[in-house]
Design a protein around this motif. Structure first.
Motif, mmCIF file in Angstrom:
data_model
loop_
_atom_site.group_PDB
_atom_site.id
_atom_site.type_symbol
_atom_site.label_atom_id
_atom_site.label_comp_id
_atom_site.label_asym_id
_atom_site.label_seq_id
_atom_site.Cartn_x
_atom_site.Cartn_y
_atom_site.Cartn_z
ATOM 1 N N PHE A 27 0.862 -1.173 0.000
ATOM 2 C CA PHE A 27 0.000 0.000 0.000
ATOM 3 C C PHE A 27 0.899 1.224 0.000
ATOM 4 N N ILE A 28 0.724 2.069 -0.999
ATOM 5 C CA ILE A 28 1.645 3.195 -1.142
ATOM 6 C C ILE A 28 0.908 4.520 -0.994
ATOM 7 N N VAL A 29 1.434 5.353 -0.121
ATOM 8 C CA VAL A 29 0.948 6.726 -0.011
ATOM 9 C C VAL A 29 2.092 7.618 -0.504
ATOM 10 N N ALA A 67 0.817 5.212 -6.800
ATOM 11 C CA ALA A 67 0.407 5.170 -5.394
ATOM 12 C C ALA A 67 -1.054 4.760 -5.250
ATOM 13 N N ASP A 68 -1.395 4.181 -4.094
ATOM 14 C CA ASP A 68 -2.794 3.938 -3.775
ATOM 15 C C ASP A 68 -3.449 5.252 -3.377
#
Ligand SMILES: Cc1cc2nc3c(=O)[nH]c(=O)nc-3n(C[C@H](O)[C@H](O)[C@H](O)COP(=O)(O)OP(=O)(O)OC[C@H]3O[C@@H](n4cnc5c(N)ncnc54)[C@H](O)[C@@H]3O)c2cc1C
Lengths: 265, 332
Positions: free
Chosen positions: B291-293, B307-308
């Motif tokens: 999960f990428i912020v 990114a998510d």
């Protein structure tokens, strides 16, 4: 990027012949370990690969680096083999060719599937002892001594020959192959090609049908992303982040975070 | 013995309490068994293993098979894999799950081979499909793709599970479980591998490669002083800090932190990426981030596209904002 992958949706396997072409980094380390043993004592190195015709290049490369022989196991019926059958096929060849005190050296895991299963399964097929994740291998008086660091344990292990080791990805930095070596390698024609019949695989052997596992679906993890875009004042976007993803964040942190009290209605 | 619906979990207790993968798999097995029926069982091999048996019961095991013998004191691949396949042959579980520690990744393929069944490595999800089969989801082809795999015919269905994939159940002292203690079988073959020395060398600190949360900072953090705030955030989140090459070159942080082709590969559950453009040499190491912020002033940066959650804002301000929010939320 992923839509172009050589994925065959009909048979449910990767078309490796399109994805391949270079020796896997893990195998290079295993070959390096073999070469270093050969530098200290008499040894005959046979490089073996299983794959499409194109995999021949890897064997040329292995021979240029110092392997004495290259063997390609290739047959349409072997295509699509999973680790279970790959180890079976490799074992058939080794049983035919090697008697007495041999050492099988494998990379720990390939970069395309990273299962780390073929080495251990090959040792089962051959019914020989195996030591995995080797950081250092020595043969002294026909005893194989291995140093390794696994799951926070540092171990020294011994076994008699014949045996199998898998070489850790952090060990045995592969040597560099000079350009002239590469050129020479491709002049060297004697790569042996062995097919399913020569290995004595059953007439109805078919790797795809015989694999115990079946791939149902393959997808790209990034293609699934929703890609939410948050804009505006910092306070607002941070609140939004925790409102919507606070649970994911707190579970990864291993701490409880208070969530906002919103009206559920 | 007739085949049953039992789900077995290999009890990998070495390095417990740090290594919690067995508890995590037990929790999932409990979940799956509500759909399939059958009993959730743990298998514990070793010597003086009572504490682990109790621990597994407190975390969801309804039954524990135990072989306790001095010769099993240290993990032995030959003996343990032989015993696992012996037990499975005797009790015929439908499914056998193993934590993807290094030992787990070694024993599982050997047991699968002895039992002539399939195995899916390093699963990141397990589900039951409409036919009652175990759907094993695992990254494949270098982590660029995810595959869903089944074992249609052969039994047991076997998978290794990546540590950290499932949350464990809370410890329940009141839980009841049946304990089946079995003697060491007389026909267990001699170990062909001799252990000369074994020394526990725990890694001192969490490594970025293993961290569940990684906070990566890039040139967009602006200065060494501002970059330092990422460490404050990391301390709050139990995270590790990574960096891009320009950051390392400017000596805002040491070279150990470099993430990418020339540095480390990471596989966090959450990646927070601050002021990073997303060059391929960096993103190549992120394919296993769940999960990428990403935070960037430029909404079109590659990092934002992959990114998510993409936050269009000043990286340093958002870092400070998250620090503040966590301090508030974690209070009491
Ligand atoms: C052989 C080779 C190997 C390499 N190996 C690696 C490697 O292992 N790891 C690696 O990281 N790089 C590596 N690189 C370098 C890589 O190509 C990129 O140059 C590097 O990753 C870029 O780092 P960056 O994103 O921090 O910087 P930049 O590309 O300069 O990006 C900075 C980003 O910050 C944003 N930004 C600016 N100000 C702000 C602000 N105030 N708030 C929010 N966002 C802001 C910008 O919009 C931009 O997107 C390698 C290069 C080569 C040639």
């Amino acid at each position: 990027m992923v839509s172009e992958l050589p994925w065959d949706s009909r048979t449910g396997t990767l078309k490796r012949d399109l994805a391949q072409g270079m020796m896997d980094p893990a195998s290079r380390r295993a070959l390096e370990a073999a070469l270093q043993i050969k530098e200290t004592q008499p040894a005959y190195i046979c490089a073996i690969t299983m794959g499409p015709a194109m995999a021949r290049e890897i064997l040329h490369q292995a021979m240029a680096l110092g392997a004495d022989e290259g063997v390609l196991l290739s047959d349409r019926r072997m295509a699509g083999a999973d680790t279970f059958l790959t180890s079976h096929i490799l074992a058939r060849f080794i049983q035919k060719e090697c008697q007495g005190e041999y050492l099988v050296m494998c990379g720990t895991q390939t970069s395309d599937s990273e299962t780390a299963q073929v080495g251990p399964q090959l040792s089962e097929e051959l019914n020989i002892p195996a030591i995995t994740y080797a950081g250092h291998v020595e043969i002294k008086d026909r005893v194989v001594e291995v140093h390794r660091h696994v799951d926070e344990f540092f171990e020294i292990l011994n076994m008699d020959l014949p045996g199998l080791v898998t070489i850790d990805l952090s060990a045995y930095k592969p040597r560099y192959l000079a350009l002239e070596g590469v050129e020479k390698a491709f002049e060297n024609p004697d790569i042996r090609h062995i097919d399913a019949r020569q290995l004595g695989l059953d007439a109805d052997f078919n790797a795809l049908k015989d694999s115990p596992t079946r791939i149902m679906d393959v997808y790209s993890p990034t293609a699934q992303k929703e890609n939410r875009v948050l804009k505006g004042a910092v306070k607002k976007v941070v609140d939004q982040l925790f409102d919507d993803y606070g649970k994911v964040i707190s579970s990864a942190m291993g701490k409880d975070l208070k969530t906002h009290e919103h009206d559920e209605a | 013995m007739k085949r049953n619906k039992d789900i077995w979990v290999f009890g990998d207790y070495r390095n417990y309490f740090q290594n919690r993968v067995t508890l995590q798999i037990l929790a999932r097995a409990v979940d799956l068994s509500t759909q399939t029926g059958g009993t959730v069982c743990a298998v514990v091999l070793g010597h003086r293993v009572d504490t682990y048996v109790a621990e597994y019961i407190a975390h969801g095991a309804q039954k524990v098979y135990v072989i306790d013998d001095p010769t099993l004191r240290s993990y032995s691949i030959e003996r343990y894999s032989w015993l696992m396949s012996w037990l499975v042959t005797r009790y015929q579980p439908e499914t056998l799950l193993v934590g993807a520690t290094r030992f787990g990744q070694e024993i599982a393929p050997r047991v699968a081979k002895k039992l002539k069944t399939g195995l899916t490595a390093d699963c990141i999800d397990l589900e039951i499909n409409t036919k009652g089969l175990l759907v094993q989801t695992a990254p494949s082809f270098g982590g660029n793709l995810i595959a869903k795999i089944i074992t249609p015919v052969k039994r047991p269905q076997m998978a290794t599970v990546r540590p950290g994939t499932f949350p464990e159940l809370p410890h329940d002292d009141a839980a009841n479980g049946q304990v089946m203690v079995l003697p060491l079988p007389g026909d267990l073959p001699e170990d062909r591998i001799r252990l000369v020395t074994s020394e526990h060398r725990p890694s001192k600190k969490q490594k970025i490669e293993d961290a569940d949360i990684v906070i990566c900072g890039g040139r967009g953090m602006g200065s060494k002083g501002k970059f330092k705030k990422l460490f404050d955030l990391a301390a709050l989140m139990n995270a590790e800090v990574g960096a891009t090459r320009p950051v390392v070159y400017s000596e805002w942080v040491s070279h150990d932190a470099l993430v990418g082709q020339a540095g480390k590969n990471i596989k966090p559950k959450i990646l927070l990426s601050f002021g990073i453009s997303g060059a391929i040499q960096h993103t190549a190491a992120l394919s296993d981030a769940h999960f990428i912020v990403a935070v960037n002033k430029n909404p079109n940066a590659t990092m934002m596209k992959m990114a998510d959650v993409a936050i269009v804002a000043d990286a340093n301000q958002v870092c400070l904002g998250i620090i503040k929010a966590i301090k508030e939320k974690a209070r009491d």
